[in-house]
Design a protein around this motif. Structure first.
Motif, PDB file in Angstrom:
ATOM      1  N   GLN A  29      28.455  53.255  42.759  1.00 37.67           N
ATOM      2  CA  GLN A  29      29.560  53.939  42.078  1.00 37.67           C
ATOM      3  C   GLN A  29      30.837  53.871  42.922  1.00 37.67           C
ATOM      4  O   GLN A  29      31.926  53.662  42.410  1.00 37.67           O
ATOM      5  CB  GLN A  29      29.223  55.406  41.817  1.00 37.67           C
ATOM      6  CG  GLN A  29      28.131  55.613  40.792  1.00 37.67           C
ATOM      7  CD  GLN A  29      26.767  55.757  41.462  1.00 37.67           C
ATOM      8  OE1 GLN A  29      26.499  55.123  42.497  1.00 37.67           O
ATOM      9  NE2 GLN A  29      25.909  56.583  40.882  1.00 37.67           N
ATOM     10  N   LEU A  30      30.664  54.059  44.245  1.00 39.31           N
ATOM     11  CA  LEU A  30      31.823  53.976  45.140  1.00 39.31           C
ATOM     12  C   LEU A  30      32.448  52.589  45.063  1.00 39.31           C
ATOM     13  O   LEU A  30      33.662  52.436  45.049  1.00 39.31           O
ATOM     14  CB  LEU A  30      31.413  54.275  46.591  1.00 39.31           C
ATOM     15  CG  LEU A  30      31.054  55.722  46.922  1.00 39.31           C
ATOM     16  CD1 LEU A  30      30.752  55.851  48.409  1.00 39.31           C
ATOM     17  CD2 LEU A  30      32.183  56.668  46.543  1.00 39.31           C
ATOM     18  N   ARG A  31      31.577  51.589  44.985  1.00 43.15           N
ATOM     19  CA  ARG A  31      32.076  50.223  44.920  1.00 43.15           C
ATOM     20  C   ARG A  31      32.845  49.999  43.614  1.00 43.15           C
ATOM     21  O   ARG A  31      33.898  49.379  43.601  1.00 43.15           O
ATOM     22  CB  ARG A  31      30.911  49.240  45.033  1.00 43.15           C
ATOM     23  CG  ARG A  31      31.345  47.870  45.514  1.00 43.15           C
ATOM     24  CD  ARG A  31      30.169  46.988  45.755  1.00 43.15           C
ATOM     25  NE  ARG A  31      29.350  46.857  44.555  1.00 43.15           N
ATOM     26  CZ  ARG A  31      28.291  46.068  44.474  1.00 43.15           C
ATOM     27  NH1 ARG A  31      27.888  45.379  45.526  1.00 43.15           N
ATOM     28  NH2 ARG A  31      27.592  45.981  43.369  1.00 43.15           N
TER      29      ARG A  31
ATOM     30  N   LEU B  42      36.206  51.459  43.825  1.00 43.68           N
ATOM     31  CA  LEU B  42      37.104  50.590  44.587  1.00 43.68           C
ATOM     32  C   LEU B  42      37.634  49.452  43.720  1.00 43.68           C
ATOM     33  O   LEU B  42      38.824  49.122  43.765  1.00 43.68           O
ATOM     34  CB  LEU B  42      36.367  50.019  45.810  1.00 43.68           C
ATOM     35  CG  LEU B  42      37.217  49.079  46.666  1.00 43.68           C
ATOM     36  CD1 LEU B  42      38.269  49.857  47.428  1.00 43.68           C
ATOM     37  CD2 LEU B  42      36.363  48.270  47.633  1.00 43.68           C
TER      38      LEU B  42
END
Lengths: 561, 367
Positions: A3-5, A8
């Motif tokens: 999810q963080l990716r 980004l």
């Protein structure tokens, strides 16, 4: 983590979109903004175009004026530099300091501390300059008027635009301290005379300091303007007024060219460019309003010079012939009013020639009654009274009565009194019509701009007068000057034949009169027509006649005009 | 972002080359930016890059676990340094962020970020998943002191990086959506208080962000000039040493926080895409490590470094493009600044070490 990716990737997408917006969509706009940031212009004033008379004599030119300016970014130690400049130019340092504080703009822009400096001191300072970094000796073209006050009202003057005017002038490249033409030819042809100022395009850094010079554009001098004026005649007429307020216009009766246009008192236009604020204030407060061109903006009652039109109209209407006799008993009663001739004892029996020569009021009142208001007014209007003459600068139209007049008022109008006002220029146009045999000319004064003739030249208009009518009036005008008992005999000259008509106009001040002289010369093939008015100058046979004689004697000299 | 390099390599070459690429682009831009400022800066920058790379290579050859073992020590040391800043620090641009040690000017907040990631990775790895509430509070107690010290310097931007690191790491450590939702709610509720704590100039900057033209020569100036520089670069850029915004000093702090504007102006969109691409590669490799590592501590270490670098890079680039308020954070690996440079290279060294450990694990399993 996935999810963080993803987050980004989304943020990077936004950054890419923003880059596309800034660099591609708005790239040109930001490029321009960057240039606005860094490019500045150090203006270099263009010399104003010359104004010359018909023979190329300079009426308005330029002189190089030296001044001292300080360049803030190059000044290492402003107080000591000011102190040294103060020693060299013999001016107190605190005044220079104040001027510097006032004039200081951007770091690269020279700030003038001494606007005018004698040439010797400028040279001396220039020699010392290597020791004074940041001190600049400036040489700038400044408007000058080599003939001083000559033709000042025609030429006009220059001054700085007001804060209100600036937005309107800015599109024409006019900067706040630049001088603009204020009246006269300086204003009329300001655009052509201005030229194009040049300057240095410099690159500046974030502090506004000059980093390097990018380019230089040389200033382009303004266009030369050639007038129809004869400077020598002009100053001769001005001197002939001997400080008496008044106005005079001298025309070429064939073409309408204005050879001289005088408004007294005159002024020095250099008072505005110097600038000599004290002199400017005096000019603005002068009750004689020297800045106003009386020849076109002054309106006066014509007095007896209007009798020329009454005569022509009556002849043309065949109400009288040159040999018709009218008896002047010294007065005339119309209704219950009695009007006196200026010669109370009466002129006796008069024909047209004697009536003009003596300026007999009874004769012309008689003609006026026969003509009636409509015909008299038509005749006056056909000569251009109460209308614009076509003069390219500011002018008044004067006034003719538009209402019904009593019979007595019509009789007064026929001799130039009552509700009638004319300008000296209109009077000169009237004089031309008798000089040129019945043509109404349009006066003009700008012969060429930058060597190109000003087109189209106005062509004279034929008046509804027969040759006999004009000749009959001219006979009277000749007698006015030539005959020792003529009212204008003061204009008589043994050198040249002069024709004319005097006038003595009543003013609102009882007992004080304006003196008029309208005429032409020489008698055969007239080369000039003129109108002269002396404010509160008594009768037309006095100073105005003297001035007419001076004009005609000048014209008769070989090689003039 | 699926650039796959065979896992059999001892080196994560993608990670290393992306970092070297960014440092190179940064070096070129810093040289141009400092040409009219102080040419010595470019030289010093080069030295810091070299020190960073050498340190990174050395750490890569060690076992990252040896380093996480001393995480408390490193963390404690950086807290001491941060605490020393207000006492012995040097004020610059209205804030005290630097410490001078043996003539070297260092910025403890940069090492603070590194050691916080380091310690959080170690602590959270042992806390178990899903993350117990106690561990959540404990992690906040670890992040709190350095974040607060940095906030008080005052350095709003760096303080927010600590928050980003923390949020990223507890997310990866297994904090529930509800916990994160509650945290987000608390943050929003705390905003008025935070506004109250801000210095006047910080508030001005935030307001200037909303309307830069309100005070174009004051606080809005930086943002306007930076946006102009990037926009003026266009597609191809104006060429090296040829950016007028840069060369004529219209860009403030152009060698450090605003280096991306210099790249935008002189290298154009192409250069900007280059920076974004290299960051993309670097962060993709980091994310991959965070997802594939078999060691929870390694996963969290990579996730922390990911959160740190991704957030800091995005905030910096967003700021210079006028998308975010001006907060002083450098662009990792690109901006001038020794502390930041060395701290990031150390983090990258740890990642290389992690990669190597994973590879040897995999090799061991294969046999």
């Amino acid at each position: 983590m996935a999810q963080l990716r993803l987050l980004l990737v989304i943020v990077f997408g936004l950054l890419v979109l923003r880059l596309a917006q800034l660099q591609v969509v708005q790239g040109a706009y930001y490029r321009q903004r960057a240039d606005q940031n860094r490019l500045r212009v150090i203006p270099e004033q263009a010399p104003r175009g010359l104004i010359v008379d018909r023979r190329g004599r300079i009426l308005a030119g330029n002189q190089t004026v030296f001044g001292v300016a300080l360049i803030p970014q190059e000044l290492e130690d402003p107080p000591s530099a000011l102190a040294r400049v103060s020693d060299l130019v013999h001016r107190p340092a605190d005044i220079l300091q104040r001027e510097y504080a006032r004039a200081q703009g951007a770091a690269f822009l020279p700030a003038t501390v001494v606007p005018r400096l004698p040439k010797e001191i400028a040279i001396q300072l220039e020699e010392e300059r290597w020791r004074l970094p940041g001190v600049l000796v400036r040489a700038e073209p400044v408007r000058s008027y080599p003939l001083g006050t000559t033709a000042a009202a025609l030429l006009g003057y220059l001054s700085q635009p007001t804060a209100d005017e600036l937005p309107r002038l800015k599109p024409f490249g006019i900067r706040p301290r630049e001088l603009v033409g204020r009246s006269g030819v300086e204003q009329l042809l300001d655009h052509a005379l201005r030229g194009r100022s040049g300057g240095l395009v410099v690159e500046v850094n974030h502090r506004g300091q000059q980093v390097r010079v990018i380019s230089r554009r040389a200033p382009e001098a303004g266009a030369q303007v050639t007038l129809t004026i004869d400077a020598q005649l002009q100053s001769l007429v001005e001197e002939a007024f001997r400080l008496q307020p008044g106005a005079a216009v001298v025309l070429d009766p064939k073409t309408g060219e204005v050879l001289a246009i005088v408004s007294m008192p005159t002024f020095s236009p250099e008072a505005f460019t110097a600038p000599d604020l004290e002199a400017v204030r005096r000019l603005l407060n002068d009750p004689h309003a020297p800045l106003m061109n009386r020849a076109t903006l002054g309106v006066y009652q014509p007095g007896s010079v209007l009798k020329l039109v009454t005569a022509a109209a009556a002849l043309e209407q065949q109400l009288v012939t040159p040999s018709t006799t009218v008896v002047c008993p010294g007065s005339m009663t119309i209704g219950d009013r009695t009007f006196h001739c200026w010669y109370r004892d009466g002129h006796g029996p008069m024909r047209l020639e004697e009536a003009l020569m003596q300026s007999c009021n009874v004769y012309f009142m008689h003609l006026g009654r026969m003509l009636g208001l409509p015909r008299l007014r038509t005749a006056l209007e056909s000569l251009g009274f109460s209308r614009r003459t076509g003069w390219p600068l500011a002018e008044q139209t004067g006034h003719l009565p538009q209402r019904r007049l009593t019979e007595g008022e019509v009789a007064l109008l026929a001799m130039g009194q009552g509700e009638v006002l004319i300008t000296p220029l209109q009077a000169a146009v009237m004089g031309s019509a008798f000089a040129n045999g019945g043509w109404l000319v349009e006066p003009w004064v700008v012969r060429s701009v930058a060597g190109r003739p000003v087109a189209p030249r106005p062509s004279p208009r034929r008046l509804p007068w027969s040759a006999e009518t004009v000749e009959a009036v001219r006979v009277g005008m000749r007698a006015v000057v030539r005959n020792p008992s003529g009212t204008g005999h003061g204009a008589f000259s043994p050198q040249v034949g002069i024709a004319g008509k005097t006038g003595t106009a009543q003013t609102h001040e009882p007992g004080r009169t304006h003196g008029w002289f309208v005429g032409f010369c020489p008698l055969e093939q007239p080369r000039v027509a003129m109108a002269i008015v002396a404010e509160y100058g008594g009768s037309g046979g006095a100073l105005p006649a003297d001035i007419a004689r001076a004009i005609c004697e000048y014209v008769s000299l070989p090689g003039t005009l | 972002m699926h650039i796959s390099l065979r896992p059999s390599q001892a080196w994560d070459r993608g990670l290393f080359l992306a970092a070297v690429g960014l440092a190179l682009m940064g070096g070129v831009a810093v040289t141009s930016a400092s040409a009219t400022l102080n040419p010595m800066l470019a030289f010093r920058h080069g030295i810091w890059v070299a020190i960073g790379i050498v340190t990174s290579l050395w750490i890569a050859r060690t076992n990252y676990r040896n380093w996480t073992d001393i995480a408390w020590l490193a963390y404690g040391l950086s807290i001491v340094l941060l605490a020393l800043v207000p006492v012995a620090g040097a004020a610059r641009l209205g804030a005290t962020r630097w410490l001078s040690i043996f003539g070297l000017s260092i910025q403890p907040s940069e090492f603070g970020k590194l050691t916080t990631v380091w310690l959080l990775a170690r602590y959270l790895a042992g806390a178990g998943s899903p993350l117990p509430r106690r561990a959540l509070w404990m992690s906040l107690i670890i992040v709190g002191p350095p974040a607060l010290l940095v906030f008080l310097q005052p350095d709003l931007g760096s303080a927010s990086i600590f928050c980003a690191i923390w949020l990223g790491m507890i997310w990866v450590a297994g904090a529930s959506r509800r916990t994160l939702g509650t945290l987000a709610g608390c943050l929003v509720a705390l905003l008025p208080l935070a506004w109250h704590l801000l210095k006047g100039y910080q508030r001005d900057r935030l307001l200037a962000f909303l309307d830069p033209s309100a005070d174009p020569l004051g606080v809005g100036y930086t943002m306007i000039q930076s946006t102009i520089a990037i926009g003026a670069g266009g597609l191809w850029g104006r060429g090296w040493l040829a950016g007028t915004q840069n060369r004529l000093s219209f860009l403030p702090e152009r060698h450090s926080d605003f280096i991306f504007s210099v790249i935008g102006e002189e290298r154009g969109m192409l250069g900007c895409f280059g920076v974004l691409g290299l960051f993309g590669l670097l962060l993709a490799r980091t994310a991959r490590l965070a997802m594939t590592s078999s060691d929870p501590q390694g996963r969290l270490l990579a996730a922390g470094i990911f959160s740190w670098l991704a957030y800091q890079a995005c905030v910096n680039m967003g700021m210079v493009m006028g998308l975010l308020p001006v907060v002083g954070v450098p662009l990792p690996l690109v901006s001038y600044g020794g502390s930041s440079m060395v701290a990031v290279w150390i983090a990258l060294g740890l990642l290389q070490s992690l990669h190597r450990a994973e590879r040897s694990d995999a090799t061991a399993r294969n046999f």
